[in-house]
Design a protein around this motif. Sequence first.
Motif, PDB file in Angstrom:
ATOM      1  N   ASP A  84       0.797  -1.220   0.000  1.00  0.00           N
ATOM      2  CA  ASP A  84       0.000   0.000   0.000  1.00  0.00           C
ATOM      3  C   ASP A  84       0.826   1.265   0.000  1.00  0.00           C
ATOM      4  O   ASP A  84       0.358   2.315  -0.399  1.00  0.00           O
ATOM      5  CB  ASP A  84      -0.907   0.025   1.237  1.00  0.00           C
ATOM      6  CG  ASP A  84      -2.056  -0.945   1.089  1.00  0.00           C
ATOM      7  OD1 ASP A  84      -2.213  -1.482  -0.019  1.00  0.00           O
ATOM      8  OD2 ASP A  84      -2.773  -1.156   2.065  1.00  0.00           O
ATOM      9  N   GLY A 127      -7.600 -10.189  -1.631  1.00  0.00           N
ATOM     10  CA  GLY A 127      -7.579  -8.885  -0.993  1.00  0.00           C
ATOM     11  C   GLY A 127      -8.149  -8.906   0.418  1.00  0.00           C
ATOM     12  O   GLY A 127      -7.515  -8.424   1.357  1.00  0.00           O
ATOM     13  N   GLU A 131      -6.095  -8.241   3.946  1.00  0.00           N
ATOM     14  CA  GLU A 131      -6.517  -7.217   4.900  1.00  0.00           C
ATOM     15  C   GLU A 131      -6.736  -7.823   6.287  1.00  0.00           C
ATOM     16  O   GLU A 131      -6.351  -7.228   7.303  1.00  0.00           O
ATOM     17  CB  GLU A 131      -7.801  -6.545   4.422  1.00  0.00           C
ATOM     18  CG  GLU A 131      -8.247  -5.401   5.321  1.00  0.00           C
ATOM     19  CD  GLU A 131      -9.462  -4.673   4.775  1.00  0.00           C
ATOM     20  OE1 GLU A 131      -9.962  -3.770   5.466  1.00  0.00           O
ATOM     21  OE2 GLU A 131      -9.909  -5.009   3.657  1.00  0.00           O
ATOM     22  N   ARG A 134      -3.362  -8.492   7.842  1.00  0.00           N
ATOM     23  CA  ARG A 134      -2.759  -7.248   8.327  1.00  0.00           C
ATOM     24  C   ARG A 134      -3.428  -6.783   9.617  1.00  0.00           C
ATOM     25  O   ARG A 134      -2.750  -6.326  10.552  1.00  0.00           O
ATOM     26  CB  ARG A 134      -2.870  -6.168   7.255  1.00  0.00           C
ATOM     27  CG  ARG A 134      -2.040  -6.441   6.003  1.00  0.00           C
ATOM     28  CD  ARG A 134      -2.272  -5.381   4.940  1.00  0.00           C
ATOM     29  NE  ARG A 134      -1.923  -4.051   5.424  1.00  0.00           N
ATOM     30  CZ  ARG A 134      -2.086  -2.943   4.718  1.00  0.00           C
ATOM     31  NH1 ARG A 134      -2.597  -3.025   3.485  1.00  0.00           N
ATOM     32  NH2 ARG A 134      -1.740  -1.785   5.218  1.00  0.00           N
ATOM     33  N   ASN A 135      -4.743  -6.898   9.684  1.00  0.00           N
ATOM     34  CA  ASN A 135      -5.466  -6.494  10.902  1.00  0.00           C
ATOM     35  C   ASN A 135      -5.037  -7.334  12.102  1.00  0.00           C
ATOM     36  O   ASN A 135      -4.844  -6.810  13.202  1.00  0.00           O
ATOM     37  CB  ASN A 135      -6.976  -6.618  10.691  1.00  0.00           C
ATOM     38  CG  ASN A 135      -7.559  -5.431   9.946  1.00  0.00           C
ATOM     39  OD1 ASN A 135      -7.135  -4.302  10.138  1.00  0.00           O
ATOM     40  ND2 ASN A 135      -8.519  -5.684   9.075  1.00  0.00           N
ATOM     41  N   TYR A 145      -0.696  -0.174  11.244  1.00  0.00           N
ATOM     42  CA  TYR A 145      -1.413  -0.858  10.167  1.00  0.00           C
ATOM     43  C   TYR A 145      -0.855  -0.520   8.789  1.00  0.00           C
ATOM     44  O   TYR A 145      -0.739  -1.380   7.917  1.00  0.00           O
ATOM     45  CB  TYR A 145      -2.899  -0.505  10.226  1.00  0.00           C
ATOM     46  CG  TYR A 145      -3.686  -1.139   9.100  1.00  0.00           C
ATOM     47  CD1 TYR A 145      -4.073  -2.475   9.173  1.00  0.00           C
ATOM     48  CD2 TYR A 145      -4.017  -0.412   7.953  1.00  0.00           C
ATOM     49  CE1 TYR A 145      -4.779  -3.075   8.144  1.00  0.00           C
ATOM     50  CE2 TYR A 145      -4.721  -1.006   6.925  1.00  0.00           C
ATOM     51  CZ  TYR A 145      -5.098  -2.336   7.019  1.00  0.00           C
ATOM     52  OH  TYR A 145      -5.781  -2.925   5.993  1.00  0.00           O
ATOM     53  N   ASP A 146      -0.487   0.761   8.563  1.00  0.00           N
ATOM     54  CA  ASP A 146      -0.004   1.140   7.234  1.00  0.00           C
ATOM     55  C   ASP A 146       1.349   0.520   6.918  1.00  0.00           C
ATOM     56  O   ASP A 146       1.807   0.579   5.785  1.00  0.00           O
ATOM     57  CB  ASP A 146       0.065   2.666   7.094  1.00  0.00           C
ATOM     58  CG  ASP A 146       0.992   3.304   8.108  1.00  0.00           C
ATOM     59  OD1 ASP A 146       1.458   2.595   9.012  1.00  0.00           O
ATOM     60  OD2 ASP A 146       1.250   4.517   8.004  1.00  0.00           O
ATOM     61  N   GLY A 149       1.343  -3.730   5.314  1.00  0.00           N
ATOM     62  CA  GLY A 149       1.319  -4.041   3.887  1.00  0.00           C
ATOM     63  C   GLY A 149       2.707  -4.355   3.361  1.00  0.00           C
ATOM     64  O   GLY A 149       2.903  -5.290   2.574  1.00  0.00           O
TER      65      GLY A 149
END
Length: 277
Positions: A84, A127, A131, A134-135, A145-146, A149
């Motif tokens: 991301d 996808g 997600e 990642r969470n 969180y950013d 990715g």
Amino acid sequence: MPDASVAGLFRQSAQGVHHRLAEWLRICCTYLGIAVIVTISMSLALPGLRDQALQVHKALLTALAPTSVPSGSLADTSDDPLYDTPSAVAMAIPAAPSSNATGFLGPLRSELPPAPPKKVLRTAVSGPQAEALRNYISRKYRVAYDATGVLVNTTYRVAREKDLDPLLLLAVIAIESRYNPFAESSVGAQGLMQVMTRVHQDKFDKLGEGASALDPISNIRVGSTILKDCITRRGSVEGGLACYVGATGPSDGGYGAKVQAERRRLALAAGIALARD
């Protein structure tokens, strides 16, 4: 007159006691008010201080990350949907590493002839699965969180190259360092996968200038190379994990079980089918 004198002394004593009591109550109220003000101020300020600390930490890791990446390399994320942001992996620093793994590929006292490793079967992550993954990492290990990715993307790219299960790599990172890129053990193992830098410096040198154990991407690449070599030498994932943690006997102290348990939790959290070892 004597009665009047006694009454006057009594009134003076009572007034003195009353004055001292009033002064004591005033001081107590003053300090209680200060305590209330400090408590309210701290409750309002702490969330802001925490956010500032995370921003400072993220900026520090960004400064440590490689500034340029060769096109087509594992770290080239320009065409990967899991990536991301081009910033460095920024993570909150948790407690000390939960493992003493060294990743040392030294002589094995009772090593059996290596059997051909089994091929791992993997499916592409979707996808929503990425997600969810990642969470899970962000919440459990307090990773920004950013930044997850970059971490997940790098792990999947390296896993494809090494023919490893990416969830296995993510589980090893979790047990070794709890996703702390600055983790360092008492024996000198460093970074996300707790690589023994003095033993594997040649592997970092092959990655080019600027590669080090404290660079998250370099650490994942070198750590995965060590793990792959271990699996090849021992002939199984279980044996490879024991080799990675430095176990030369029949017991690895429960290290492999911890990694496999976290691997299952990662798969369950993201709804990803586990690869066959």
